[in-house]
Design a protein around this motif. Structure first.
Motif, mmCIF file in Angstrom:
data_model
loop_
_atom_site.group_PDB
_atom_site.id
_atom_site.type_symbol
_atom_site.label_atom_id
_atom_site.label_comp_id
_atom_site.label_asym_id
_atom_site.label_seq_id
_atom_site.Cartn_x
_atom_site.Cartn_y
_atom_site.Cartn_z
ATOM 1 N N ARG A 184 32.359 12.465 -31.004
ATOM 2 C CA ARG A 184 33.417 13.400 -30.623
ATOM 3 C C ARG A 184 33.066 13.896 -29.227
ATOM 4 O O ARG A 184 32.091 14.641 -29.043
ATOM 5 N N ILE A 185 33.847 13.478 -28.263
ATOM 6 C CA ILE A 185 33.539 13.750 -26.865
ATOM 7 C C ILE A 185 34.121 15.090 -26.435
ATOM 8 O O ILE A 185 35.314 15.357 -26.618
ATOM 9 N N HIS A 186 33.271 15.931 -25.852
ATOM 10 C CA HIS A 186 33.677 17.186 -25.214
ATOM 11 C C HIS A 186 33.504 16.984 -23.712
ATOM 12 O O HIS A 186 32.379 16.878 -23.221
ATOM 13 N N ALA A 187 34.615 16.913 -22.996
ATOM 14 C CA ALA A 187 34.565 16.581 -21.569
ATOM 15 C C ALA A 187 34.452 17.831 -20.710
ATOM 16 O O ALA A 187 34.631 18.966 -21.184
ATOM 17 N N TRP A 188 34.183 17.596 -19.429
ATOM 18 C CA TRP A 188 33.945 18.701 -18.497
ATOM 19 C C TRP A 188 35.193 19.546 -18.253
ATOM 20 O O TRP A 188 35.100 20.674 -17.765
ATOM 21 N N VAL A 225 29.233 14.878 -28.491
ATOM 22 C CA VAL A 225 28.595 14.494 -27.237
ATOM 23 C C VAL A 225 29.315 15.216 -26.106
ATOM 24 O O VAL A 225 30.544 15.094 -25.964
ATOM 25 N N ARG A 226 28.580 15.966 -25.323
ATOM 26 C CA ARG A 226 29.162 16.718 -24.218
ATOM 27 C C ARG A 226 28.905 15.986 -22.902
ATOM 28 O O ARG A 226 27.745 15.733 -22.552
ATOM 29 N N VAL A 227 29.981 15.668 -22.207
ATOM 30 C CA VAL A 227 29.895 14.988 -20.907
ATOM 31 C C VAL A 227 30.163 16.037 -19.838
ATOM 32 O O VAL A 227 31.291 16.523 -19.696
ATOM 33 N N HIS A 228 29.127 16.384 -19.093
ATOM 34 C CA HIS A 228 29.220 17.506 -18.171
ATOM 35 C C HIS A 228 29.699 17.103 -16.785
ATOM 36 O O HIS A 228 30.073 17.977 -15.996
ATOM 37 N N SER A 229 29.678 15.830 -16.470
ATOM 38 C CA SER A 229 29.897 15.443 -15.080
ATOM 39 C C SER A 229 30.555 14.075 -14.985
ATOM 40 O O SER A 229 30.329 13.195 -15.825
ATOM 41 N N VAL A 266 23.774 15.936 -26.472
ATOM 42 C CA VAL A 266 24.160 15.746 -27.865
ATOM 43 C C VAL A 266 23.975 17.074 -28.583
ATOM 44 O O VAL A 266 22.889 17.660 -28.553
ATOM 45 N N ASP A 267 25.035 17.551 -29.217
ATOM 46 C CA ASP A 267 24.947 18.807 -29.958
ATOM 47 C C ASP A 267 24.140 18.618 -31.233
ATOM 48 O O ASP A 267 24.148 17.553 -31.846
ATOM 49 N N GLY A 268 23.469 19.683 -31.654
ATOM 50 C CA GLY A 268 22.797 19.677 -32.948
ATOM 51 C C GLY A 268 21.545 18.837 -32.971
ATOM 52 O O GLY A 268 20.889 18.609 -31.946
ATOM 53 N N ASP A 269 21.206 18.355 -34.159
ATOM 54 C CA ASP A 269 19.965 17.634 -34.397
ATOM 55 C C ASP A 269 20.042 16.228 -33.799
ATOM 56 O O ASP A 269 20.904 15.429 -34.185
ATOM 57 N N ASP A 275 19.495 13.326 -36.344
ATOM 58 C CA ASP A 275 20.651 13.127 -37.209
ATOM 59 C C ASP A 275 21.762 12.396 -36.465
ATOM 60 O O ASP A 275 22.382 11.464 -36.991
ATOM 61 N N ALA A 276 22.003 12.790 -35.222
ATOM 62 C CA ALA A 276 23.049 12.139 -34.429
ATOM 63 C C ALA A 276 22.720 10.672 -34.183
ATOM 64 O O ALA A 276 23.578 9.794 -34.327
ATOM 65 N N LEU A 277 21.480 10.387 -33.814
ATOM 66 C CA LEU A 277 21.092 9.002 -33.554
ATOM 67 C C LEU A 277 21.168 8.155 -34.823
ATOM 68 O O LEU A 277 21.525 6.977 -34.771
ATOM 69 N N GLU A 278 20.827 8.759 -35.957
ATOM 70 C CA GLU A 278 20.898 8.031 -37.217
ATOM 71 C C GLU A 278 22.339 7.616 -37.515
ATOM 72 O O GLU A 278 22.610 6.498 -37.958
#
Length: 438
Positions: A25-29, A42-46, A73-76, A79-82
């Protein structure tokens, strides 16, 4: 000016790059969000993160954006990579894009203002020149990139034992330090070390190849009365291991040297332990390495090899990987069969082999937890980028062992006598009996 649709365009770009919908789930700038509701955030800052992927649409492009802090990457993280692991298998190589894909990706880059020159890699990345001319001097968080403030960090991540390889988890409720001490004691028993004899007779003479901060030799000297030599290519490890020996009153029994395995000529030793060296020696010199260890052992002497290996038949990704670019440049993970065959051909008989895959996975998870618990201190000591490298490396490695993509084994070998005697007991009882190290 681009409206609040950046996340949707990024999500579409990832799908075109990697041939499947990105399970994130992408959170963009710009504040926009796109992707499955239950997916890792996943936060994309730039915009620079997108530019990196356009120039390097593979694992390395994503890692560069993460290390540079352009993607979070938000949170653990584990867990996200898994949850992303199946998707991750498809991004190790550059995608085969159609002309339509390339045109749409370029259009997206223009609309998002991401077109521009190739961004420089983060300073934490090991350049091609460094890779060609460097010798691997360390495999842990005390390397040259980490500066002089690493002592507190080492204890924070690795615990009081300062063991930088797999622990041995005999107690499900045990601590990392408990498991590391159990692993040290198991290694001593596998090597056949015994208490010194009467009248102050010396114990075995032991060589530790790649000794780290001296943990094994110090344990063996204290609990089994050995004398010995530890070698490493990291000067700070020699310094700290020597200090630990002095503090423990063992400086007259153990010595730590700045040396490589092929420089030794002071055998014979009663026992040799070597942890994780084969991937740095590589296939080209593995036979020489094996012959050297054999030559340093007395007849009847044992060698304990603790070695990571790749699964036979697994596909090797040709592109430069995160591990090669940021952690262990030039490392070559061999198959277990290659390692066993090479040491047997060198004249060392393999007498025992034990998988430590699950043990190492749990050890790595403990290191991840320790790193996260001291995150502020770690980022201060290492730099945010270097902390991100080690956080990602430990987490990715834990999953790789859990998913059986790589493995790790302890091999016990012996240099037999001329008449074939091995001096081994008829059963494993001498080292499988439960022991509770003091």
């Amino acid at each position: 000016m681009v409206g609040p649709v950046v996340a949707e365009r990024l999500h579409d770009a990832l799908q075109r790059l990697f041939g499947r919908e990105a399970p994130v789930r992408i959170h963009a700038w710009d504040g926009s969000i796109a992707g499955p509701l239950d997916a890792p955030a996943v936060r994309v800052h730039s915009r620079r993160a997108l530019r990196r992927l356009l120039w390097r649409p593979d694992e390395l492009g994503l890692v560069r954006a993460y290390v540079a802090g352009e993607v979070d990457v938000d949170g653990d993280l584990l867990d996200a990579l898994e949850r992303l692991a199946p998707f991750g298998r498809s991004i190790g190589r550059r995608p085969d894009l159609t002309p339509a894909d390339r045109s749409e990706l370029l259009r997206t880059a223009v609309l998002l203002g991401a077109v521009g020159p190739h961004p420089k890699p983060p300073p934490e990345e090991i350049s091609g020149a460094e890779r060609r001319h460097s010798i691997v001097r360390d495999k842990t968080l005390s390397g040259a990139h980490d500066g002089p403030l690493g002592a507190a960090l080492r204890a924070q991540v690795f615990g009081s034992t300062l063991v930088h390889s797999s622990a041995y988890w005999t107690d499900p409720a045990g601590t990392l330090d408990d498991a590391q001490r159990a692993g040290l004691d198991l290694a001593c028993r596998k090597l056949g070390l015994t208490e010194p004899g009467p009248a102050g007779a010396d114990g075995a003479r032991v060589l530790d190849v790649g000794c780290g901060w001296g943990s094994f030799l110090l344990y063996a000297a204290e609990h089994y009365g050995v004398t010995g030599v530890g070698i490493t290519l990291a000067a700070d490890q020699v310094e700290l291991a020597t200090k630990r020996a002095v503090d423990a009153g063992l400086a007259d029994r153990v010595e730590f040297r700045l040396a490589d395995w092929h420089e030794l000529d002071d055998g014979p030793y009663d026992a040799i332990i070597a942890s994780g060296l084969a991937e740095y020696v590589g296939s080209a010199r593995l036979a020489e390495y094996a012959r050297t260890l054999r030559g340093l052992l007395r007849p009847g002497g044992r060698a304990l090899l603790h070695q990571v290996s790749q699964r036979g038949g697994d596909e090797v990704v040709p592109e430069r990987s995160f591990i090669d670019a940021y952690v262990f440049p030039g490392a070559e993970i061999l198959t277990l069969g290659t390692i066993v065959d090479t040491f047997e051909r060198a004249g060392l008989e393999i007498r025992d082999l034990e998988s430590f895959r699950e043990h190492y996975a749990r050890t790595l998870r403990s290191w991840v937890a320790n790193l996260e618990a001291g995150w502020d201190s770690c980022t201060w000591q290492l730099s945010p980028g270097r902390a991100r490298v080690w956080h990602l490396y430990l987490a990715v490695s834990a999953l790789a062992f859990e998913l059986a993509r790589i493995s790790v084994h302890q091999l016990v070998a012996v240099r037999t006598h001329g008449d074939g005697r091995s001096d081994f007991p008829p059963t494993r009882t001498s080292w499988t009996l439960p022991v509770s190290p003091e």
